[in-house]
Design an enzyme around this catalytic site. Structure first.
Site, short mmCIF file in Angstrom:
data_model
loop_
_atom_site.label_atom_id
_atom_site.label_comp_id
_atom_site.label_asym_id
_atom_site.label_seq_id
_atom_site.Cartn_x
_atom_site.Cartn_y
_atom_site.Cartn_z
N HIS A 78 1.02 -1.72 -0.16
CA HIS A 78 -0.23 -0.13 0.25
C HIS A 78 1.07 1.57 0.00
O HIS A 78 0.86 2.31 -0.58
CB HIS A 78 -1.31 -0.03 1.26
N ASP A 81 2.57 1.91 -3.71
CA ASP A 81 0.90 2.23 -4.61
C ASP A 81 0.74 3.81 -3.98
O ASP A 81 1.26 4.69 -5.39
CB ASP A 81 -0.17 1.23 -3.99
#
Length: 105
Positions: A78, A81
């Site tokens: 995450h 990202d």
């Protein structure tokens, strides 16, 4: 590096690139209102946060390259990202600001 300090790196990445992304969006809103000086200031300010997030990410890459085995986590994915999305958004916003300058707001 301890397991606990390694687990803090995704927090560092997310926190810094989240601040960078917010500032990039503020730059876009300033440009939309015709305040290009403010837009440039926000972009410059965002860069320092982005660099800090990137440094945290690079520290993980260096550790892995040195042979240290790093545990995969969804949280780290995450964070990566968010890092990449922020970089993409920044580049798109820079182009949009140029369009506002060229074609008016």
């Amino acid at each position: 590096m301890t397991e606990e300090s390694l687990e803090m790196i995704p927090f560092q990445i997310i926190s810094n690139v989240g601040s960078a992304k917010s500032l990039v969006m503020e730059a876009l809103y300033a440009a939309k209102n015709g305040d290009f000086d403010q837009a440039e200031e926000k972009l410059q300010e965002s860069q320092s946060f982005f660099v800090e997030g990137h440094k945290a990410h690079a520290s993980l890459i260096q550790k892995e390259a040195a042979g240290e085995e790093l545990r995969f986590s969804l949280f780290l994915m995450h964070a990566e990202d968010q890092l990449m999305n922020t970089e993409t958004i920044k580049e798109l916003v820079k182009e949009m600001i140029e369009m506002y300058k060229r074609f008016g707001s």
